[in-house]
Design an enzyme around this catalytic site. Sequence first.
Site: not given
Length: 580
Positions: A238-239, A179, A235, A463
Site C-alpha cells: 500500500e505504499e 489511503w 502494491d 505482524e
Amino acid sequence: MALVHYARLLPKFEDYEDYKDLASQVIGIPRGICRARSQMRLVLLPVLVFCGSVFGQQESVVDWYIAKEGPIAKAGVLANIGVQGSRSSGAKAGVVIASPSTQDPDYLYTWTRDSSLVFKCLIDQYTLGEDPALRGRIDDYIWSQTILQQISNPSGNLTTGGLGEPKFFIDLEAFTDGWGRPQKDGPALRSIALITYANWLLEQPNITYVMQKIWPVVKLDLDYVSNRWNSSGFDLWEEVSSASFFTSAVQHRALRQGVTFAKEIGQASAVSNWALQADSILCFLQTFWNPVGLHITSNTKGGRSGIDANSALASIHTFDAAAGCDAATFQPCSDKALASLKVYVDSFRAIYTINNGMAAHDAVATGRYPEDVYYGGNPWYLTTAAVAEQLYDALIVWKAQKSVNVTNISLAFFQQFLPSVKPGIYASSSKTYTTLVNAIGQHADDFLAVNAEYTPADGSLSEQYNRDTGVPLSAKHLTWSYASALTAFAARGGRILPSWGARGLKVPNVCVPNPGPIVSATFSVVAETVLGVTLDVPASTIFEYKFIRKHNGMVTWESGPNHSVATPANGSVIFANAWG
C-alpha cells in the site's frame, strides 16, 4: 546432528543468556552451539529447551513448532472472522478483520486482499476434506463479498472502479479517509478463492449455488481485472503506485482459472476477452525480471531496489505443481524464482541485529523489503514463512519429477548447499540430487525455526518482530500471519492443490497493452460562445479537469475547484459547463 527436546515446564528466565547457561550446565553443550539453526535453535518459550536428547524423546524444532502452533494459528484465523469470531466483535458475517488491534496501529478493518488469502487457505482445507466444519463460514464470506462489491467508495462504484478499493469497515461500510488506492490484486485473489470453492461444488454437483451465488461475483471481479490490469495501482504494501509483480501474477492466474471455470459452466462466450488479456499479462510479467541483478523487480517505481517479499509471495500464491519448474510463470522451483529468492533473503542478512552471527547461507529473519521503515523496518512472520513455503513447494516438484535442474541463473542459489555443483540436470538416483534436496529441505525448516524462536509462549502471531530484540510488535493477532503459518505447514507436509492451468503456457512474442474500454466524451463550456471538444477517454473512470482560455498570447485558468466527473461503462457522454 543434535535435535531439540522440549522437557518440562519451568518459570520463564529473565533473558536469553540464562537459557544458554542452563543448557550448557545440564548437558555439557557449549553455549554457542544452541545458537545454530540446523534444528538446534534455542526457542524462547516458557519451556526448557535442550540441545540433544534428554529423556529419550526427540523431536525437531519445526515438528514441535507445527504441532504446537498449527492449532493456535487455525484458532487465530477463526477468531478474526465474522459474528462467530471471539476477536471480531462488530464484524458482519463472513468478514475477516485484519487484526483486532485498534491503535498503534489501527487494523480493525477488512482488506479484500487479506480476506481473500485467508479464505483461500480455509477453502483449501474444506475442499480437501481437512475441516468439514468450515462450510458455513465460507458461505458467509461469499455473502459478505457480494455486498462489498456493490458499495460505492472513494475508488468508485461498481462500474467506475470501486472493486479496486482496498479496505472497508468491518460492518461493510465504505472507508473514506485517505489511503493508497486503488489496489488491484484484491478482485483477482477473491476470484481465485471463489473459483476453487466453485470447482469443488461442481463435483458434488451443486451448479445452482455456483450459478446463483459465485458466478456473479467472479464475473464482476474478472471483468474488472481484464479491463484494468494495465493501469497502475498501489502494491500489496500500500505504499507504491506502480506496476507490481505480485498484482500482475495473481491477475494472470485469476484470468486463466476464470476462463476454464466459465467454460465449465457454459459461460465461455461471456468471457471472450479474458484469455487474450491473460496472454498479455503473461507477456508483461517477463518485464519484471532483472537479468543483471538476477532477481524479480517487484515494483517499477518508488525509488527502491525492487527486492521485495512481493516476489516470493507471488510465487507461492501462483504455485501449480503440474507446471513443474516453469520460468514463464515464475514457479517456486524455476531458476528465476530461486535466484530471486536468494537475492531477497541475502538483503536482510546485515540489516537486522537478530541476524548477526549467522553463517553466510543460514536461514535468517526476513521483512518486506530492505529499505522498509514502517515501525522501523522489521522482520514479518508472514514473509519469513513465505521463504520456507516457496522452498517446500520447490521440493514437492523436484520429488515428483525426480530431478533437479541447475542453470546458470539458479547456480548461486544451489551453491549455497553444494559449492561444487555445476549447471545440469541431476536425477534422483544421483548423490548430487540427494545432497541438494536434503539440504534445501533443512534450509526451509530453518526459516520456520526462525519464526519459532520469535513466537511468544502463547503462540500468538503479530505482524512483525523487532529487528534488534525479536519482540513481537505492530498489529497483534494478524490474521494473515496465522494463515501464512498454516499454508507453510501444509506445504511442508507435501500437500498438492489442484492445477490452475499454468502448465505449457507460451509467452506471446509481442506484448499487447490493454488501454481498457473507451467512451467518447464531449466537453463543452459556455463563455462568450459555446465551445467544445470531443475526446476518447477511459470508461468507468473518475477524473478531474479544468478549462483554460488563451487570448492574445495570455493563458487564463478557469476559477474555482476542478470539475470531477465519472465516465460511463460504455457509449458516450457530454460534460456541459459554464466558464467560472
